[in-house]
Scaffold this active site. Structure first.
Site, PDB file in Angstrom:
ATOM      1  N   ASP A  47       0.858  -1.184   0.000  1.00 39.62           N
ATOM      2  CA  ASP A  47       0.000   0.000   0.000  1.00 39.62           C
ATOM      3  C   ASP A  47       0.892   1.230   0.000  1.00 39.62           C
ATOM      4  OD1 ASP A  47      -2.354   1.813   0.532  1.00 39.62           O
ATOM      5  OD2 ASP A  47      -3.320  -0.127   0.857  1.00 39.62           O
ATOM      6  N   HIS A  80      -2.914   3.209  -4.554  1.00 34.44           N
ATOM      7  CA  HIS A  80      -2.320   2.717  -3.309  1.00 34.44           C
ATOM      8  C   HIS A  80      -0.889   2.229  -3.539  1.00 34.44           C
ATOM      9  CE1 HIS A  80      -5.772   3.109  -0.654  1.00 34.44           C
ATOM     10  NE2 HIS A  80      -6.553   2.576  -1.583  1.00 34.44           N
ATOM     11  N   GLU A 123      -9.797   2.857  -5.286  1.00 40.57           N
ATOM     12  CA  GLU A 123      -9.398   4.194  -4.852  1.00 40.57           C
ATOM     13  C   GLU A 123      -8.187   4.719  -5.632  1.00 40.57           C
ATOM     14  OE1 GLU A 123     -11.066   4.177  -0.279  1.00 40.57           O
ATOM     15  OE2 GLU A 123      -8.999   3.517  -0.600  1.00 40.57           O
TER      16      GLU A 123
END
Length: 551
Positions: free
Chosen positions: A182, A253, A320
């Site tokens: 991440d 990410h 995202e």
């Protein structure tokens, strides 16, 4: 000593006991273990767990013999189903496969009392244990019964990961989704690219609490698993019939990877060489550049990942991913034009489809968060065989199933275990909606909108543990338990519809289960609320009020 196993969790399909009738005695010196063909690995693990917990030698015995625990495979049973019989001085566990036999041994451990979950015998624990005559017949509702553990935000050392695999096995959960990369850290050694862990595995400091908090932990934080660590974790899981699904995030990410190899980022938009591993939480604007170099880089990463993880699925994230840098990047815009794509959303879909086809060519299946359904160019849906983790609610899973894709249900509003467990002021770093033990027990993985073949696309469900505000294993324990026990029953047991479930009976069985969690060393949230040392006064959270929406 005699034990009453009314507290079996998850609840079996059929459990008939005859408390007044002696079934079998488990004796440290006399009880033998007979492993029929195909059960040798289960027997080895059973000798290890029960042997160290209760001081049992369990020498080889004859199948069906007196004072013998017999393990046997019968293909007439469901693959993960089992039948456990205690009668006439014998214990027999029959499974449809070795996995079914293994789940039957977990039930046997529960029958033997909480001391069967310890790592060394207590004083007097080596005494004989009497089991009443009993028949348990059982099989799981879902094939995918999972827990996702995020070790990127806060690293969990290997011994903690192994302990969590034991906890999954004890609850008959069979998928460990290992969130390894991440913005805040890269946790798996990739030998071709040592800076992924050398630089990407460490951050200078860490935000304490929610990202709006003014507080920081100024100590560097990090860590990673060597490839041998990963092999050990995967082997440990396999012995417990748990599949490990690695997650390598693409294309969002990804700041830890960009900090290690700046050429992976959008260098024509920002100075990627100035980026470090991210120290706070939220949705990060720094995403991968859609270049051939990036594709080759991650293909080589995944080549090593496939060598380490033999399971079918590889999770590639896909969630995202802000598009602002791509909108400003001449390189990204040229890629959009060259591919004939409509916009940046279709560019992300192209990214996902590239790796879906790449994995399929190697006999693997891509799985990603439900954003991977978005931006598909006309005539270019997800690759055949790709699956979806439905996290923003049920809607993504419903759409995926109707489009012919398999689904793992993990809606944030229901089974994100970083969400708070009560509304009280003592609840540590309160995040999200209140999700009580009962709320999790009433979670239903298959929404009413799916029927027939579409409903069959729901492989199962998983609970997700995101660790932004969980700095160590004790905090992970607190957020995960006892709710994971309720979740385990939801995905294993043939429960009635959500409103009709007998939560009171489940609570009664939990009274016995808390003693097992104690024996396993789990720092769970007590029913009465957090203990003083479990609180985090002064650390800002982000609670959401009211009941979560069903979306």
């Amino acid at each position: 000593m005699t034990y009453d196993a009314a507290g079996l969790i998850p609840a079996p399909r059929h459990d008939q006991s005859r408390p007044g009738r002696a079934g079998a005695r488990i004796h440290p010196r006399h009880t033998a273990l007979a492993a029929c063909p195909g059960t040798e690995g289960v027997a080895r693990l059973l000798r290890t767990t029960l042997g160290q917990a209760l001081g049992l030698a369990l020498p080889d015995g004859e199948p069906g013999g007196h004072d013998t625990v017999t393990l046997r495979v019968d293909a007439a049973l469901e693959p993960e189903g089992y039948r456990l019989t205690v009668a006439e001085g014998r214990v027999e566990i029959v499974g449809g496969t070795a996995a079914g036999v293994h789940w039957g041994t977990q039930t046997l451990r529960q029958l033997l009392g909480p001391d069967a979950f310890r790592r060394a015998p207590l004083r007097g624990a080596e005494a004989a244990r009497d089991l009443a005559e009993r028949t348990v017949e059982d099989a799981p509702r879902f094939a995918w019964r999972g827990l996702m553990l995020d070790v990127a935000r806060h690293f969990m050392p290997k011994d903690g990961v192994l302990a969590y695999l034991d906890l999954l096995a004890a609850h008959k959960l069979n998928v460990f989704h290992f969130h390894l990369t991440d913005d805040q850290g890269w946790r798996v050694e990739i030998r071709r690219y040592p800076e992924l862990t050398g630089t990407g595995g460490w951050r200078e400091r860490t935000k304490l609490g929610h990202r709006a908090s003014p507080l920081w932990d100024e100590r560097p934080h990090g860590g990673f698993y060597t490839q041998d660590d990963i092999r050990e974790i995967v082997a440990y899981a396999a012995e417990r019939h748990i599949t490990v699904v690695p997650e390598i995030d693409i294309p969002g990410h990804s700041q830890a990877a960009i900090a290690a190899y700046p050429e992976l980022g959008n260098t024509d938009v920002i100075d990627t060489a100035s980026l470090g591993v991210w120290t706070t939480w939220g949705v990060n604007p720094n995403v991968l550049s859609p270049t051939d170099n990036t594709l080759r880089f991650y293909e080589r990463v995944l080549e090593e990942v496939l060598e380490l993880f033999p399971g079918t699925f590889v999770h590639i994230g896909g969630d995202e991913c802000p598009k602002d840098q791509w909108k400003a990047s001449a390189t990204a815009q040229e890629r959009i034009r060259a591919l004939g794509l409509a916009d940046e959303d279709e560019l992300q879909s192209w990214f996902i489809r590239h790796f879906g086809h790449w994995l399929a060519e190697r006999g693997r299946r891509l799985i990603g968060w439900d954003e991977i359904l978005e931006g598909g160019a006309p005539g270019a849906p997800l690759p055949e065989g790709a699956a979806v983790s439905s996290w923003r609610g049920y809607a993504g899973g419903i759409a995926a199933a109707r489009a012919g894709h398999d689904v793992v249900m993990c809606p944030e509003q229901q089974v994100y275990l970083d969400h708070r467990q009560a509304a009280g002021a003592d609840e540590p770093v309160p995040i999200g909606y209140v999700r009580t033990l009962e709320d999790v027990y009433r979670f239903e993985p298959v929404p009413p909108q799916l029927t027939g073949a579409d409903a069959d696309r729901v492989l199962g469900a998983q609970a997700n543990v995101w660790t932004e505000v969980m700095e160590d294993r004790r905090r992970v324990d607190y957020q995960t338990f006892p709710r994971l026990a309720a979740f385990a029953e939801v995905v294993w047991s043939a429960l009635p519809p959500s409103p009709e479930r007998d939560f009171g009976a489940f609570q009664g069985r939990m009274e016995a289960h808390y003693a097992r969690l104690d024996a396993l060393g789990v720092s769970y949230r007590p029913p009465a609320g957090p203990l003083p040392w479990q609180r985090r006064p002064g650390l800002l959270g982000r609670p959401r009020e009211g009941a979560p929406p069903i979306v």
